[in-house]
Design a protein around this motif. Structure first.
Motif, PDB file in Angstrom:
ATOM      1  N   TYR A   1       2.672 -10.469  -7.784  1.00 34.33           N
ATOM      2  CA  TYR A   1       2.695  -9.067  -7.334  1.00 34.33           C
ATOM      3  C   TYR A   1       3.416  -8.196  -8.359  1.00 34.33           C
ATOM      4  O   TYR A   1       2.940  -7.114  -8.731  1.00 34.33           O
ATOM      5  N   GLU A   2       4.582  -8.695  -8.816  1.00 31.39           N
ATOM      6  CA  GLU A   2       5.374  -7.910  -9.781  1.00 31.39           C
ATOM      7  C   GLU A   2       4.591  -7.625 -11.051  1.00 31.39           C
ATOM      8  O   GLU A   2       4.687  -6.553 -11.643  1.00 31.39           O
ATOM      9  N   LYS A   3       3.812  -8.605 -11.490  1.00 31.66           N
ATOM     10  CA  LYS A   3       3.038  -8.454 -12.732  1.00 31.66           C
ATOM     11  C   LYS A   3       1.758  -7.658 -12.521  1.00 31.66           C
ATOM     12  O   LYS A   3       1.012  -7.412 -13.475  1.00 31.66           O
ATOM     13  N   GLY A   4       1.474  -7.327 -11.273  1.00 31.10           N
ATOM     14  CA  GLY A   4       0.249  -6.571 -11.002  1.00 31.10           C
ATOM     15  C   GLY A   4      -1.003  -7.436 -10.906  1.00 31.10           C
ATOM     16  O   GLY A   4      -2.120  -6.935 -10.947  1.00 31.10           O
ATOM     17  N   PHE A   5      -0.823  -8.764 -10.776  1.00 31.92           N
ATOM     18  CA  PHE A   5      -1.982  -9.654 -10.611  1.00 31.92           C
ATOM     19  C   PHE A   5      -2.426  -9.735  -9.158  1.00 31.92           C
ATOM     20  O   PHE A   5      -3.480 -10.282  -8.850  1.00 31.92           O
ATOM     21  N   LEU A   6      -1.588  -9.261  -8.259  1.00 31.03           N
ATOM     22  CA  LEU A   6      -1.933  -9.189  -6.845  1.00 31.03           C
ATOM     23  C   LEU A   6      -1.530  -7.808  -6.345  1.00 31.03           C
ATOM     24  O   LEU A   6      -0.742  -7.118  -6.990  1.00 31.03           O
ATOM     25  N   GLY A   7      -2.036  -7.423  -5.188  1.00 26.69           N
ATOM     26  CA  GLY A   7      -1.677  -6.134  -4.604  1.00 26.69           C
ATOM     27  C   GLY A   7      -2.829  -5.145  -4.691  1.00 26.69           C
ATOM     28  O   GLY A   7      -3.992  -5.547  -4.672  1.00 26.69           O
ATOM     29  N   LYS A   8      -2.473  -3.873  -4.802  1.00 33.15           N
ATOM     30  CA  LYS A   8      -3.499  -2.822  -4.844  1.00 33.15           C
ATOM     31  C   LYS A   8      -3.968  -2.571  -6.280  1.00 33.15           C
ATOM     32  O   LYS A   8      -3.174  -2.649  -7.217  1.00 33.15           O
ATOM     33  N   ASP A   9      -5.230  -2.247  -6.417  1.00 32.24           N
ATOM     34  CA  ASP A   9      -5.801  -1.822  -7.699  1.00 32.24           C
ATOM     35  C   ASP A   9      -5.360  -2.735  -8.848  1.00 32.24           C
ATOM     36  O   ASP A   9      -4.748  -2.288  -9.823  1.00 32.24           O
ATOM     37  N   ILE A  10      -5.707  -4.008  -8.706  1.00 30.37           N
ATOM     38  CA  ILE A  10      -5.216  -5.017  -9.653  1.00 30.37           C
ATOM     39  C   ILE A  10      -5.725  -4.746 -11.071  1.00 30.37           C
ATOM     40  O   ILE A  10      -6.938  -4.612 -11.289  1.00 30.37           O
ATOM     41  N   LEU A  11      -4.807  -4.642 -12.007  1.00 30.77           N
ATOM     42  CA  LEU A  11      -5.091  -4.374 -13.425  1.00 30.77           C
ATOM     43  C   LEU A  11      -6.024  -3.168 -13.611  1.00 30.77           C
ATOM     44  O   LEU A  11      -6.859  -3.143 -14.522  1.00 30.77           O
ATOM     45  N   GLY A  12      -5.870  -2.205 -12.695  1.00 31.08           N
ATOM     46  CA  GLY A  12      -6.645  -0.959 -12.805  1.00 31.08           C
ATOM     47  C   GLY A  12      -8.123  -1.103 -12.500  1.00 31.08           C
ATOM     48  O   GLY A  12      -8.930  -0.230 -12.829  1.00 31.08           O
ATOM     49  N   THR A  13      -8.510  -2.207 -11.884  1.00 31.98           N
ATOM     50  CA  THR A  13      -9.938  -2.441 -11.639  1.00 31.98           C
ATOM     51  C   THR A  13     -10.398  -1.940 -10.279  1.00 31.98           C
ATOM     52  O   THR A  13     -11.585  -1.993  -9.958  1.00 31.98           O
ATOM     53  N   GLY A  14      -9.440  -1.527  -9.437  1.00 31.67           N
ATOM     54  CA  GLY A  14      -9.812  -1.053  -8.104  1.00 31.67           C
ATOM     55  C   GLY A  14      -9.891  -2.161  -7.073  1.00 31.67           C
ATOM     56  O   GLY A  14     -10.093  -1.904  -5.884  1.00 31.67           O
ATOM     57  N   TYR A  15      -9.742  -3.419  -7.509  1.00 29.65           N
ATOM     58  CA  TYR A  15      -9.814  -4.546  -6.566  1.00 29.65           C
ATOM     59  C   TYR A  15      -8.429  -4.800  -5.952  1.00 29.65           C
ATOM     60  O   TYR A  15      -7.424  -4.848  -6.666  1.00 29.65           O
ATOM     61  N   ASP A  16      -8.399  -4.938  -4.625  1.00 31.91           N
ATOM     62  CA  ASP A  16      -7.134  -5.193  -3.914  1.00 31.91           C
ATOM     63  C   ASP A  16      -7.122  -6.625  -3.386  1.00 31.91           C
ATOM     64  O   ASP A  16      -8.125  -7.104  -2.854  1.00 31.91           O
ATOM     65  N   LEU A  17      -5.967  -7.271  -3.485  1.00 29.70           N
ATOM     66  CA  LEU A  17      -5.842  -8.610  -2.891  1.00 29.70           C
ATOM     67  C   LEU A  17      -4.414  -8.868  -2.439  1.00 29.70           C
ATOM     68  O   LEU A  17      -3.462  -8.771  -3.233  1.00 29.70           O
ATOM     69  N   GLU A  18      -4.267  -9.178  -1.137  1.00 29.16           N
ATOM     70  CA  GLU A  18      -2.978  -9.609  -0.603  1.00 29.16           C
ATOM     71  C   GLU A  18      -3.002 -11.135  -0.529  1.00 29.16           C
ATOM     72  O   GLU A  18      -4.063 -11.734  -0.304  1.00 29.16           O
ATOM     73  N   MET A  19      -1.832 -11.762  -0.695  1.00 28.62           N
ATOM     74  CA  MET A  19      -1.774 -13.219  -0.606  1.00 28.62           C
ATOM     75  C   MET A  19      -0.541 -13.643   0.193  1.00 28.62           C
ATOM     76  O   MET A  19       0.548 -13.114  -0.026  1.00 28.62           O
ATOM     77  N   THR A  20      -0.755 -14.560   1.133  1.00 29.59           N
ATOM     78  CA  THR A  20       0.306 -14.932   2.076  1.00 29.59           C
ATOM     79  C   THR A  20       0.448 -16.444   2.191  1.00 29.59           C
ATOM     80  O   THR A  20      -0.561 -17.147   2.307  1.00 29.59           O
ATOM     81  N   VAL A  21       1.694 -16.908   2.176  1.00 35.69           N
ATOM     82  CA  VAL A  21       1.977 -18.320   2.448  1.00 35.69           C
ATOM     83  C   VAL A  21       2.208 -18.484   3.942  1.00 35.69           C
ATOM     84  O   VAL A  21       2.982 -17.735   4.541  1.00 35.69           O
ATOM     85  N   HIS A  22       1.524 -19.451   4.542  1.00 33.08           N
ATOM     86  CA  HIS A  22       1.702 -19.721   5.965  1.00 33.08           C
ATOM     87  C   HIS A  22       2.022 -21.199   6.116  1.00 33.08           C
ATOM     88  O   HIS A  22       1.296 -22.035   5.610  1.00 33.08           O
ATOM     89  N   THR A  23       3.100 -21.529   6.806  1.00 30.25           N
ATOM     90  CA  THR A  23       3.456 -22.946   6.924  1.00 30.25           C
ATOM     91  C   THR A  23       3.178 -23.468   8.334  1.00 30.25           C
ATOM     92  O   THR A  23       3.262 -22.733   9.313  1.00 30.25           O
ATOM     93  N   GLY A  24       2.844 -24.747   8.395  1.00 32.27           N
ATOM     94  CA  GLY A  24       2.449 -25.386   9.648  1.00 32.27           C
ATOM     95  C   GLY A  24       3.623 -25.995  10.387  1.00 32.27           C
ATOM     96  O   GLY A  24       4.779 -25.715  10.083  1.00 32.27           O
ATOM     97  N   GLY A  25       3.289 -26.826  11.374  1.00 31.49           N
ATOM     98  CA  GLY A  25       4.337 -27.381  12.229  1.00 31.49           C
ATOM     99  C   GLY A  25       4.260 -28.893  12.396  1.00 31.49           C
ATOM    100  O   GLY A  25       4.703 -29.440  13.399  1.00 31.49           O
TER     101      GLY A  25
END
Lengths: 429, 158
Positions: free
Chosen positions: A142-166
């Motif tokens: 996210y900090e590097k701009g590889f994830l989030g909004k408007d990635i590398l100015g291309t207009g593509y958005d991507l959120e990424m989440t870690v989910h742990t099981g039980g």
């Protein structure tokens, strides 16, 4: 010979950091995909590479991605399966711990290919440290701009989440995983609809194993032909084999598909512990039918292992030497599947209990002459009768142990004791 | 309230992440387990209040997942893998050794409240068997000396 594609940098203690990953060519594929390659073309490249699912089923990844409907008004999701719970398997953990950015990059590329704007990685709850590493990598991305909004100015958005099981084996099965991710008990769903049509939150979803997705960046960087040049005609690329049990050098070894099992056990694994005789090998995780010493020249690819009646599965190779009681081993596995059955389908819920009861009766010297027939009949009534593969996974090893080592089971019933007394390296010696 | 401010804050922070609120249940249960070391009905009620969900949904999820103890355990929750790869390398003798050394049966807690020993299914660390997990940490390639050292270190920490 080891062939390190995924493991090329996993020995570098700094590989989990963004700067090191980038210095090793990281995120080039992601940038190239975003700026130069259309989503359909990405799917085509992955199809051409021939990479198949590394979770166990071996379904071609690109084909799976192609099932996602283009015209659906619903959001689409990518889910990376890091549940890693098939006994004998511990490969995804290494990738998540030591090269988490490769997993992030693979997830990002496949999200783009299927048109997803939110990707999840489901990691088994016990893997606290691997999950921490994945969270750290995602944060850096996210900090590097590889994830989030408007990635590398291309207009593509991507959120990424870690989910742990039980702590539930069943959550490695994709529909149970999706239920778990939705906050429900991890029970399997009826298919169809398949996840590609109605998956997470009833939206089109692709579920891929960690190792499968970790291959994607290099496939983009080096091309489908390069990847397809490794392995056999139908089983392309490399796989991480997890060698455990009675071998001198247990460990995770990345090998070209088609490498003979003997090479893994004797050359890389250093042979059998204490130089004892090999007795049995489970080739692809605990659910796959057991092999005998005369079968270990089998090339380890999907087709060759299937030809001799077992499965390549998750590549969890479990080795047992001459001093292992096969009734004991089958009982141990039957207990596991009974414990992990989610209880939704009667044949699995009740069948796994029956199998365990019969086996533990034989194991404890109270077996009855009719027990072998009952045991195999229980297998018949589980296999193919359940919504998800857990039923088959429970019955297959029991059937194969009972058939392959039948005389040992019958001896146990008749003589009320082991034909071969377990003699294992006592812990601590 | 059982859950402290920090845990509540972390649970609330999961809400904007997920498209549906119910997905926050497993993260919330995990956070509560990390704080308390176990889960119970009061905790399910608190979580359902925080997330504005039905208590039954929280409880039904919790009851399915065996990783969370449903009653108090020792400060150090020792979970020993007894699945095939670990068993082939002596997990049963490891379990006996731990039980004997701590003077407890499986599932019991030592009188000082420090240790509980249980068996678990495959921890996904088969190539470094035998393996155990204590709270959130893995201990691998275990030997008698290593176990002695681990227990001694944990006792010192109290």
């Amino acid at each position: 010979m080891e062939l390190k594609v995924l493991f090329k940098y996993t020995d570098d203690p700094d590989q989990y950091k963004m700067d090191t990953y980038i210095s090793h060519g990281g995120y080039k594929a992601w940038e190239k995909v975003l700026k130069e390659i259309k989503p359909d073309e990405v799917i085509e490249i992955v199809k051409q590479s021939g990479v198949r699912g590394r979770g166990g089923a071996g379904f071609p990844a690109g084909v799976k991605w192609g099932f996602v409907p283009k015209d659906s008004p619903k959001p689409k999701y990518l889910v990376c399966n890091g549940d890693e719970s098939e006994p004998g398997t511990c490969k995804d953990r290494v990738l998540m711990e030591n090269d988490p950015h490769r997993v992030v990059e693979g997830m990002a590329i496949s999200s783009y290919a299927i048109g997803a704007h939110h990707a999840f990685i489901y990691i088994r709850g016990e893997f606290v440290f691997p999950a921490e590493r994945m969270r750290g990598a995602i944060e850096e991305a996210y900090e590097k701009g590889f994830l989030g909004k408007d990635i590398l100015g291309t207009g593509y958005d991507l959120e990424m989440t870690v989910h742990t099981g039980g702590g539930a084996y069943i959550c490695g099965e994709e529909t149970a995983l999706l239920n778990s991710l939705e906050g429900k008990p991890g029970m399997s769903r009826i298919r169809p609809p398949f996840p590609a049509i109605e998956g997470l939150y009833a939206s089109p979803t692709v579920v891929n194993n960690v190792e499968t997705l970790a291959n994607v960046p290099e496939i983009i960087n080096r091309g489908a032909d390069w990847y397809a040049g490794m392995g056999t005609e139908k089983s392309k690329g490399t796989r991480i084999f997890c060698l455990s049990g009675h071998v001198k050098k247990p460990g995770n070894y990345e090998l070209e598909l088609g490498t003979p099992l003997r090479h893994l056990i004797y050359d890389l694994g250093g042979g059998i512990l204490d130089d004892k005789e090999l007795k049995a090998v489970i080739p692809g995780g605990s659910s796959t039918p057991v092999l005998t010493p005369d079968q270990i020249d089998v090339p380890m690819d999907f087709e060759s292992v299937a030809e001799i009646g077992s499965m390549l599965g998750s590549c969890g190779v479990i080795v047992m030497h001459e001093d292992t009681c096969m009734v004991w081993a089958a009982t141990r596995l039957a207990y596991f599947y009974m414990h992990e059955s989610c209880g939704k389908c009667t044949p699995c819920r009740m069948g796994t209990q029956w199998m365990y009861q019969i086996l533990s009766r034989i194991e404890s010297g109270e077996g009855r002459p009719e027990d072998m027939d009952h045991l195999l009949s229980a297998c018949d009534n589980i296999e193919g009768q359940t919504l998800c593969p857990l039923g088959d996974a429970a019955a297959m090893p029991v059937r194969s142990f009972a058939k392959t080592f039948r005389e040992e089971f019958e001896y146990h019933i008749e003589h009320k004791k082991c034909m071969v007394q377990n003699s294992f390296p006592s812990f601590g010696q | 309230m059982i859950l402290n401010d920090e845990t509540v804050k972390k649970i609330k922070a999961t809400v904007p992440i997920y498209p549906q609120r119910r997905s926050c249940i497993l993260p919330a249960l995990t956070l509560a387990y990390w704080q308390e070391g176990h889960l119970n009905d009061d905790i399910y009620r608190e979580i359902s209040d925080i997330l504005d969900l039905k208590t039954v949904d929280v409880a039904s999820a919790a009851s399915f997942y065996t990783m969370f103890p449903k009653a108090p355990v020792g400060k150090y929750y020792i979970q020993v893998c007894h699945n095939i790869s670990c068993a082939l390398l002596g997990a049963d003798s490891l379990i006996d050794y731990l039980a004997q050394k701590l003077g407890v049966k499986l599932g019991e807690t030592t009188e000082d409240g420090l240790f509980t020993v249980v068996t678990v299914e495959c921890l996904g660390s088969c190539t470094t068997a035998p393996v155990m997990q204590i709270n959130n940490d893995y201990y691998e390639n275990l030997t008698r000396e290593k176990v002695d050292q681990i227990l001694e270190d944990l006792r010192k920490q109290g």
